[in-house]
Write an enzyme that holds these catalytic residues in place. Structure first.
Site, PDB file in Angstrom:
ATOM      1  N   GLY A 144      40.415  42.608  40.526  1.00 29.74           N
ATOM      2  CA  GLY A 144      39.549  42.219  41.638  1.00 29.74           C
ATOM      3  C   GLY A 144      39.768  42.932  42.967  1.00 29.74           C
ATOM      4  O   GLY A 144      39.180  42.538  43.968  1.00 29.74           O
TER       5      GLY A 144
ATOM      6  N   TRP B 158      38.741  45.893  44.083  1.00 29.63           N
ATOM      7  CA  TRP B 158      37.513  46.489  44.647  1.00 29.63           C
ATOM      8  C   TRP B 158      36.605  45.394  45.204  1.00 29.63           C
ATOM      9  O   TRP B 158      35.992  45.554  46.253  1.00 29.63           O
ATOM     10  CB  TRP B 158      36.759  47.303  43.585  1.00 29.63           C
TER      11      TRP B 158
ATOM     12  N   LYS C  14      34.315  56.046  38.163  1.00 29.90           N
ATOM     13  CA  LYS C  14      35.525  56.777  37.755  1.00 29.90           C
ATOM     14  C   LYS C  14      35.194  57.672  36.563  1.00 29.90           C
ATOM     15  O   LYS C  14      34.526  57.252  35.621  1.00 29.90           O
ATOM     16  CB  LYS C  14      36.590  55.760  37.359  1.00 29.90           C
TER      17      LYS C  14
ATOM     18  N   ASP D 161      34.660  51.107  38.019  1.00 26.70           N
ATOM     19  CA  ASP D 161      36.046  51.560  37.826  1.00 26.70           C
ATOM     20  C   ASP D 161      36.423  51.275  36.363  1.00 26.70           C
ATOM     21  O   ASP D 161      37.590  51.193  36.026  1.00 26.70           O
ATOM     22  CB  ASP D 161      36.957  50.778  38.785  1.00 26.70           C
TER      23      ASP D 161
ATOM     24  N   ASP E  79      31.123  42.227  28.167  1.00 24.56           N
ATOM     25  CA  ASP E  79      31.355  43.602  27.713  1.00 24.56           C
ATOM     26  C   ASP E  79      30.120  44.407  28.090  1.00 24.56           C
ATOM     27  O   ASP E  79      29.040  44.200  27.520  1.00 24.56           O
ATOM     28  CB  ASP E  79      31.581  43.625  26.194  1.00 24.56           C
TER      29      ASP E  79
ATOM     30  N   ASP F 204      33.396  42.067  34.194  1.00 22.37           N
ATOM     31  CA  ASP F 204      34.533  42.637  33.456  1.00 22.37           C
ATOM     32  C   ASP F 204      34.655  41.983  32.085  1.00 22.37           C
ATOM     33  O   ASP F 204      34.218  40.854  31.876  1.00 22.37           O
ATOM     34  CB  ASP F 204      35.854  42.455  34.221  1.00 22.37           C
TER      35      ASP F 204
HETATM   36  C1  LIG Z   1      41.196  50.054  36.282  1.00 21.57           C
HETATM   37  S1  LIG Z   1      40.607  48.477  35.883  1.00 21.57           S
HETATM   38  C2  LIG Z   1      39.605  48.074  37.246  1.00 21.57           C
HETATM   39  C3  LIG Z   1      40.360  47.711  38.495  1.00 21.57           C
HETATM   40  C4  LIG Z   1      39.481  47.109  39.552  1.00 21.57           C
HETATM   41  N1  LIG Z   1      38.593  48.112  40.128  1.00 21.57           N
HETATM   42  C5  LIG Z   1      40.267  46.496  40.659  1.00 21.57           C
HETATM   43  O1  LIG Z   1      40.217  46.968  41.786  1.00 21.57           O
HETATM   44  O2  LIG Z   1      40.936  45.500  40.400  1.00 21.57           O
HETATM   45  C6  LIG Z   1      39.426  48.839  34.629  1.00 21.57           C
HETATM   46  C7  LIG Z   1      38.700  47.616  34.127  1.00 21.57           C
HETATM   47  O3  LIG Z   1      37.592  48.030  33.313  1.00 21.57           O
HETATM   48  C8  LIG Z   1      37.354  46.968  32.432  1.00 21.57           C
HETATM   49  N2  LIG Z   1      36.480  47.414  31.327  1.00 21.57           N
HETATM   50  C9  LIG Z   1      36.732  48.368  30.403  1.00 21.57           C
HETATM   51  N3  LIG Z   1      35.725  48.444  29.510  1.00 21.57           N
HETATM   52  C10 LIG Z   1      34.800  47.523  29.894  1.00 21.57           C
HETATM   53  C11 LIG Z   1      33.550  47.113  29.366  1.00 21.57           C
HETATM   54  N4  LIG Z   1      33.057  47.653  28.246  1.00 21.57           N
HETATM   55  N5  LIG Z   1      32.865  46.142  29.997  1.00 21.57           N
HETATM   56  C12 LIG Z   1      33.380  45.562  31.112  1.00 21.57           C
HETATM   57  N6  LIG Z   1      34.575  45.901  31.661  1.00 21.57           N
HETATM   58  C13 LIG Z   1      35.274  46.860  31.063  1.00 21.57           C
HETATM   59  C14 LIG Z   1      38.748  46.578  31.965  1.00 21.57           C
HETATM   60  O4  LIG Z   1      38.751  45.281  31.411  1.00 21.57           O
HETATM   61  C15 LIG Z   1      39.543  46.692  33.273  1.00 21.57           C
HETATM   62  O5  LIG Z   1      39.696  45.450  33.877  1.00 21.57           O
END
Ligand SMILES: C[S@@+](CC[C@H](N)C(=O)[O-])C[C@H]1O[C@@H](n2cnc3c(N)ncnc32)[C@H](O)[C@@H]1O
Length: 236
Positions: free
Chosen positions: A83, A85, A191, A151, A127, A111
């Protein structure tokens, strides 16, 4: 004698402030991760500033450069857990109305994982690669957005090319949502990993936005191939 591993600045382990001893049952990779966390100034800053993770500084630095999180902005944050961002965006777009006399913005976070509530943000567990994910997000959004930021990253497989292709698929899916929901003049931030396939996405983005930049903010670790695409001025 084994060589000492290098840290992210390329210096030897001797320069690190906190050394972590290997423990029985802990893999070397986990020990090195822990050591890096304990010595990372952004991790310490995040704790002091009340952010849920060091990733918060990446969006802060990107926004300091491109200024898209303005009061009143409607933001979609894809891959928002835990969380950081969302926390940054909520403050900057004035989601809680703390900036008197300024427009109030909204944040919609998505997420795979459950996210503890964040003041001023609406968060859904989903998802984003599911077939009807786009429709669900559009329904929750209930209109246009000024910023779509992603992200999203799948867990690392350890295979560089596989990880690259996975992250690019997430990034492309985010871009197609942006094309559907962005207001004219809107911003897309995502990203990407350096590795080849980002060129084709860039071509598509260049047709739909007036400016497309690839940026590696200082908070992004220098030993990671991650960077961010920032596309501004959506043509509609
Ligand atoms: C690097 S973290 C994000 C960090 C976030 N920006 C923060 O500031 O806390 C990447 C996130 O992408 C999510 N993610 C990956 N694939 C996903 C998908 N198919 N659908 C939704 N979220 C996804 C992961 O669960 C993870 O929490």
């Amino acid at each position: 004698m084994a060589k000492s591993p290098k840290n992210s600045s390329g210096r030897g382990q001797r320069d690190l402030k906190v050394k972590v001893k290997t423990a029985r049952g802990r893999k070397l990779s986990s020990t090195l991760w822990l050591q890096r966390q304990l010595n990372d100034p952004y991790v310490k800053r995040a704790q002091a500033d009340g952010y849920r993770g060091r990733a918060a500084y990446k969006i802060l630095e990107l926004d300091d450069k491109f200024r898209f999180l303005v009061p009143g902005a409607r933001v979609v944050d894809l891959g928002c857990a835990p969380g950081g961002w969302c926390q940054v965006a909520a403050k900057r777009v004035n989601a809680l109305g703390e900036k008197q006399g300024k427009a109030i913005g909204t944040i919609l976070g998505i997420d795979l994982q459950e996210v503890d509530p964040i003041a001023g943000c609406e968060i859904h567990q989903l998802d984003f690669m599911e077939d009807d994910a786009d429709d669900k997000v559009k329904e929750w959004l209930g209109g246009k957005a000024d910023v779509v930021m992603s992200d999203m990253a799948a867990s690392a497989s350890g295979h560089k090319q596989t990880d690259h292709l996975r992250i690019m698929a997430l990034c492309e899916a985010a871009a197609y949502l942006a094309f559907d929901v962005l207001e004219e003049g809107g911003t897309f931030v995502a990203k990407v990993l350096a590795g080849g396939a980002e060129g084709s996405l860039q071509q598509i983005l260049k047709q739909r936005f007036t400016k497309v930049a690839h940026v590696k903010p200082p908070a992004s670790r220098s030993d990671s191939s991650e960077k961010f695409v920032v596309a501004t001025g959506f043509r509609g």
